[in-house]
Design a protein around this motif. Structure first.
Motif, PDB file in Angstrom:
ATOM      1  N   PRO A   1      -4.100   7.635  -2.775  1.00  0.00           N
ATOM      2  CA  PRO A   1      -5.004   7.441  -1.646  1.00  0.00           C
ATOM      3  C   PRO A   1      -5.828   6.175  -1.806  1.00  0.00           C
ATOM      4  N   VAL A   2      -5.971   5.458  -0.719  1.00  0.00           N
ATOM      5  CA  VAL A   2      -6.558   4.124  -0.783  1.00  0.00           C
ATOM      6  C   VAL A   2      -8.056   4.182  -1.025  1.00  0.00           C
ATOM      7  N   ASP A   3      -8.513   3.359  -1.936  1.00  0.00           N
ATOM      8  CA  ASP A   3      -9.950   3.171  -2.125  1.00  0.00           C
ATOM      9  C   ASP A   3     -10.349   2.030  -1.193  1.00  0.00           C
ATOM     10  N   PRO A   4     -11.133   2.332  -0.145  1.00  0.00           N
ATOM     11  CA  PRO A   4     -11.448   1.307   0.863  1.00  0.00           C
ATOM     12  C   PRO A   4     -12.027   0.030   0.250  1.00  0.00           C
ATOM     13  N   ASP A   5     -12.945   0.173  -0.702  1.00  0.00           N
ATOM     14  CA  ASP A   5     -13.578  -1.003  -1.293  1.00  0.00           C
ATOM     15  C   ASP A   5     -12.567  -1.868  -2.010  1.00  0.00           C
ATOM     16  N   LEU A   6     -11.677  -1.207  -2.729  1.00  0.00           N
ATOM     17  CA  LEU A   6     -10.662  -1.950  -3.468  1.00  0.00           C
ATOM     18  C   LEU A   6      -9.757  -2.716  -2.509  1.00  0.00           C
ATOM     19  N   LEU A   7      -9.366  -2.055  -1.442  1.00  0.00           N
ATOM     20  CA  LEU A   7      -8.484  -2.689  -0.467  1.00  0.00           C
ATOM     21  C   LEU A   7      -9.144  -3.922   0.129  1.00  0.00           C
ATOM     22  N   VAL A   8     -10.399  -3.747   0.521  1.00  0.00           N
ATOM     23  CA  VAL A   8     -11.122  -4.865   1.139  1.00  0.00           C
ATOM     24  C   VAL A   8     -11.255  -6.020   0.151  1.00  0.00           C
ATOM     25  N   LYS A   9     -11.539  -5.675  -1.080  1.00  0.00           N
ATOM     26  CA  LYS A   9     -11.691  -6.717  -2.109  1.00  0.00           C
ATOM     27  C   LYS A   9     -10.411  -7.517  -2.235  1.00  0.00           C
ATOM     28  N   LYS A  10      -9.284  -6.818  -2.307  1.00  0.00           N
ATOM     29  CA  LYS A  10      -8.002  -7.510  -2.459  1.00  0.00           C
ATOM     30  C   LYS A  10      -7.699  -8.384  -1.250  1.00  0.00           C
ATOM     31  N   ILE A  11      -8.026  -7.851  -0.061  1.00  0.00           N
ATOM     32  CA  ILE A  11      -7.762  -8.623   1.155  1.00  0.00           C
ATOM     33  C   ILE A  11      -8.600  -9.895   1.145  1.00  0.00           C
ATOM     34  N   LYS A  12      -9.878  -9.727   0.768  1.00  0.00           N
ATOM     35  CA  LYS A  12     -10.774 -10.885   0.766  1.00  0.00           C
ATOM     36  C   LYS A  12     -10.284 -11.966  -0.181  1.00  0.00           C
TER      37      LYS A  12
ATOM     38  N   VAL B   1       0.880  -1.171   0.000  1.00  0.00           N
ATOM     39  CA  VAL B   1       0.000   0.000   0.000  1.00  0.00           C
ATOM     40  C   VAL B   1       0.916   1.218   0.000  1.00  0.00           C
ATOM     41  N   SER B   2       1.031   1.857  -1.145  1.00  0.00           N
ATOM     42  CA  SER B   2       2.083   2.874  -1.234  1.00  0.00           C
ATOM     43  C   SER B   2       1.708   4.111  -2.033  1.00  0.00           C
ATOM     44  N   GLY B   3       2.251   5.225  -1.641  1.00  0.00           N
ATOM     45  CA  GLY B   3       2.081   6.481  -2.379  1.00  0.00           C
ATOM     46  C   GLY B   3       3.297   6.790  -3.236  1.00  0.00           C
ATOM     47  N   ALA B   4       4.169   5.778  -3.384  1.00  0.00           N
ATOM     48  CA  ALA B   4       5.413   6.035  -4.126  1.00  0.00           C
ATOM     49  C   ALA B   4       5.143   6.417  -5.575  1.00  0.00           C
ATOM     50  N   GLY B   5       4.098   5.831  -6.138  1.00  0.00           N
ATOM     51  CA  GLY B   5       3.777   6.162  -7.523  1.00  0.00           C
ATOM     52  C   GLY B   5       3.468   7.630  -7.683  1.00  0.00           C
ATOM     53  N   GLU B   6       2.693   8.142  -6.707  1.00  0.00           N
ATOM     54  CA  GLU B   6       2.297   9.543  -6.767  1.00  0.00           C
ATOM     55  C   GLU B   6       3.498  10.459  -6.594  1.00  0.00           C
ATOM     56  N   ILE B   7       4.379  10.055  -5.689  1.00  0.00           N
ATOM     57  CA  ILE B   7       5.524  10.910  -5.368  1.00  0.00           C
ATOM     58  C   ILE B   7       6.555  10.940  -6.491  1.00  0.00           C
ATOM     59  N   THR B   8       6.825   9.744  -7.042  1.00  0.00           N
ATOM     60  CA  THR B   8       7.919   9.698  -8.014  1.00  0.00           C
ATOM     61  C   THR B   8       7.461   9.961  -9.440  1.00  0.00           C
ATOM     62  N   GLY B   9       6.171   9.843  -9.674  1.00  0.00           N
ATOM     63  CA  GLY B   9       5.696  10.041 -11.041  1.00  0.00           C
ATOM     64  C   GLY B   9       5.844   8.791 -11.884  1.00  0.00           C
ATOM     65  N   VAL B  10       6.242   7.704 -11.253  1.00  0.00           N
ATOM     66  CA  VAL B  10       6.360   6.443 -11.981  1.00  0.00           C
ATOM     67  C   VAL B  10       5.434   5.443 -11.309  1.00  0.00           C
TER      68      VAL B  10
END
Lengths: 150, 506
Positions: free
Chosen positions: A134-145, A84-93
């Protein structure tokens, strides 16, 4: 819902912890928290988590370090890890695809290289999933499930 | 020799009359010529010691066998001697010529100084130019017309002579050609018999000032026409001579360089400022992004709290917050896009597919608003070399604007069209039948932060689009009529042959 099967949340940001804690609670998960790489490894040794939510950009040991350690350990390598990371947003990659994030005008060569390194490392280490902030709660839960049915 | 009638004070020029000669004045008086000392007194009394031609103080030069009263404007006023020898006559003439040349030389030196002057102000530069040129070329009036390419206008600067000063800084559309004869052609224009040609132009003045002779020199630098230097009414009966033309042309070439320097300096300053602002904006934007993520998470937690507490709360508050967070996020993205000096990422693209994907994406939203989207492709655009991501966003922005403009015009159609304009260029146009824009608005639409959408708009979409199109060496045209609709047309090269800004994909 097995209460001995806990999720381990690793992130240095208090805000992020508060947010993700609530998502997990609302969906019936129990969890532990670690705020940096060393705490994370200590926690893992003490109590094997059922799933790990791993931030990358942390001071000292980065998430990549933790991931590499886990994958190198026979006992730990089977534990599912969601980055779960914001690195994409920060680095532009995009750390998922390695491509330049079209909407992000980060023109800093160093930042981009950083992002590319993260992407390459993840390609190598193969986490079970990647969720960008920023995390989409539904997406996160889906992946966890998918990985850890509660 | 001069003789002054003591009765009527009329001045008689007696051309080398000897001392003691007698002259019949028309008033009946018989005058005796006076020694020059007394003449000097008389002249002082008459003119206050000033030159009748240019009103400056004259100088008295004594030569071995003559005394001369000469003015620095080159006019020799009086010579007192016995009949001058031929040698003296030649000397007189050459002295006059020397003085004239001196004046011109000094004028040229002053003009050259303009080039090195640190004036950043075009107005000030023009003022000085006009003053120097008027003096040097001995004219009644002088004006400089400078072309402002960005605005498509021509500006008239500092007039001298009898023209009203309210005309200084007067702006005229570039094609409203009544100012200047040379602004579009590159040749010097001379007319010593103005009045015959009704299209010739001279400084306007209510009564009194009439254009008799005209000399227009184009201001050209590196093949570019920056404007024109216009001289009116040479103060000599034969008008502008070839000598004047040569002089004026050399002055003009220096003025052109001086103008270019000022313009380049202004442009460099503007670029620097924008870069500095860009850096500041980037810094703020990144911080704000982090805080936005925090807000996003916090919103979720609050909602969850409320649900747990079993309190029935309407969604309005949350929607309001979510909407504003989304707006802020968009604004931050736009600010970063504007601030950054992004390199283009060129890729061979199918222009029709690009436009079609925008059309498909917006169809649903259009349907909700009761509007139609029509996509009209054009053949031959399968392999254009453009920054696909950038142009996609640009077209998306235009369509989004078109939808906004069409609220209140239910049932109307937004057309997205691609077209091959020529062998080298193609266009993508977005036309709506919505509210349109008036001339005032049209002037400002590409400016950053200009928006007519009030709080809904960031005002950055079009300025980002324009920058992108400019970086492609393309063009964006707008046609709009209030109440009838607007058409934006982006024209791009099918293949940029060379550009410092491209980042070619192999």
């Amino acid at each position: 819902m097995s209460s001995d099967k806990k999720i381990l949340m690793i992130d240095d940001s208090d805000d992020q912890i508060i947010f993700m804690s609530r998502i997990l609670e609302d969906n019936g998960y129990t969890f532990n928290i670690a705020r940096n790489g060393n705490e994370a490894l200590a926690s893992i040794k003490q109590e094997k988590p059922a799933l790990v939510l791993l931030d990358i950009m942390m001071p000292g040991k980065t998430g990549l370090n933790v991931l590499r350690f886990m994958k190198g350990d026979d006992q730990l390598k089977s534990i599912p890890v969601i980055i779960v990371s914001g690195a994409g947003e920060i680095t532009g990659v995009s750390i998922k695809t390695g491509e330049l994030e079209g909407s992000n005008p980060v023109d800093d060569i160093v930042a981009r290289r950083f992002g590319e390194v993260i992407h390459e490392t993840l390609k190598d280490l193969k986490p079970s999933g990647v969720v960008e902030k920023p995390v989409d709660p539904d997406l996160l839960v889906k992946k966890i499930k998918e990985l850890f049915p509660a | 020799m001069l003789a002054v009638c003591p009765k009527c004070e009329k001045v008689h020029e007696t051309a080398r009359a000897r001392k003691g000669a007698r002259i019949n004045c028309g008033c009946g008086e018989i005058i005796e010529t006076l020694p020059w000392k007394q003449y000097k007194q008389v002249i002082s009394r008459l003119n206050g010691g000033a030159c009748p031609y240019c009103s400056r103080k004259y100088a008295i030069n004594q030569y071995p066998d003559q005394t001369e009263i000469a003015c620095s404007c080159g006019n020799v006023l009086f010579v007192f001697n016995d009949k001058p020898t031929e040698a003296q006559e030649v000397k007189l003439k050459s002295d006059k010529t020397i003085r004239l040349l001196e004046k011109e030389l000094l004028g040229l030196i002053d003009t050259a100084r303009l080039l090195h002057s640190s004036t950043q102000n075009l107005d000030k530069l023009m003022e000085m130019t006009v003053e120097i040129t008027t003096r040097m070329l001995d004219v009644e009036g002088c004006s400089v017309v400078v072309r402002n390419r960005e605005k498509g206008k021509v500006v008239l600067y500092s007039l001298s002579g009898n023209a009203p000063s309210s005309l200084s800084g007067f702006e005229v559309d570039d094609n409203d050609h009544f100012i200047g004869r040379s602004v579009d052609n590159r040749t010097t224009f001379v007319d010593n018999q103005v009045g015959r040609d009704p299209t010739a132009f001279g400084p306007i003045s209510p009564g009194g000032f009439k254009t008799k002779s005209l000399l227009c020199v184009p201001l050209v630098v590196e093949g570019q026409n920056l404007g024109e230097l216009e001289l009116v009414n040479k103060k000599s009966p034969e008008g502008f001579t070839q000598h004047d033309v040569i002089l004026a042309e050399s002055v003009a070439s220096q003025i052109a360089v001086a103008i270019q320097n000022v313009q380049l300096a202004a442009k460099a300053l503007k670029t620097e400022r924008r870069a500095a602002m860009g850096e500041a904006v980037s810094g703020v934007a990144h911080c704000v992004k982090n805080m936005l993520n925090g807000l996003h998470g916090g919103m979720y937690v609050v909602k969850s709290d409320i649900k747990r507490a079993g309190v029935d709360v309407s969604d309005t508050g949350f929607e309001l917050m979510e909407r504003n967070i989304a707006r802020l996020t968009e604004l931050v993205q736009d600010m970063l896009s504007t601030a950054a000096d992004r390199k283009l990422e060129m890729k061979l693209t199918d222009a029709n597919e690009l436009a079609r994907s925008v059309s498909d994406l917006m169809k649903a939203k259009a349907g909700q608003l009761g509007l139609n989207i029509l996509f009209v492709p054009s053949p031959g655009l399968e392999h254009v070399n453009i920054d696909a991501k950038g142009i996609y966003r640009a077209v998306l922005n235009l369509v989004s604007n078109a939808l906004d403009a069409s609220t209140g015009h239910k049932g109307s159609t937004i057309s997205i069209k691609t077209e091959s304009v020529s062998e080298e260029y193609f266009s993508i146009s977005v036309a709506d039948q919505g509210c349109g824009m008036d001339a005032e608005t049209l002037k400002s639409i590409f400016k950053p932060f200009f928006t007519s959408k009030g709080i809904e708009g960031t005002g950055l979409g079009l300025s980002v689009t324009k920058k992108l199109v400019d970086d492609h060496d393309g063009r964006i045209d707008v046609i709009s009529e209030p109440g009838q609709g607007t058409t934006f047309t982006i024209i791009l090269p099918k293949n940029i042959t060379h550009s410092k800004k491209t980042n070619q994909e192999e």
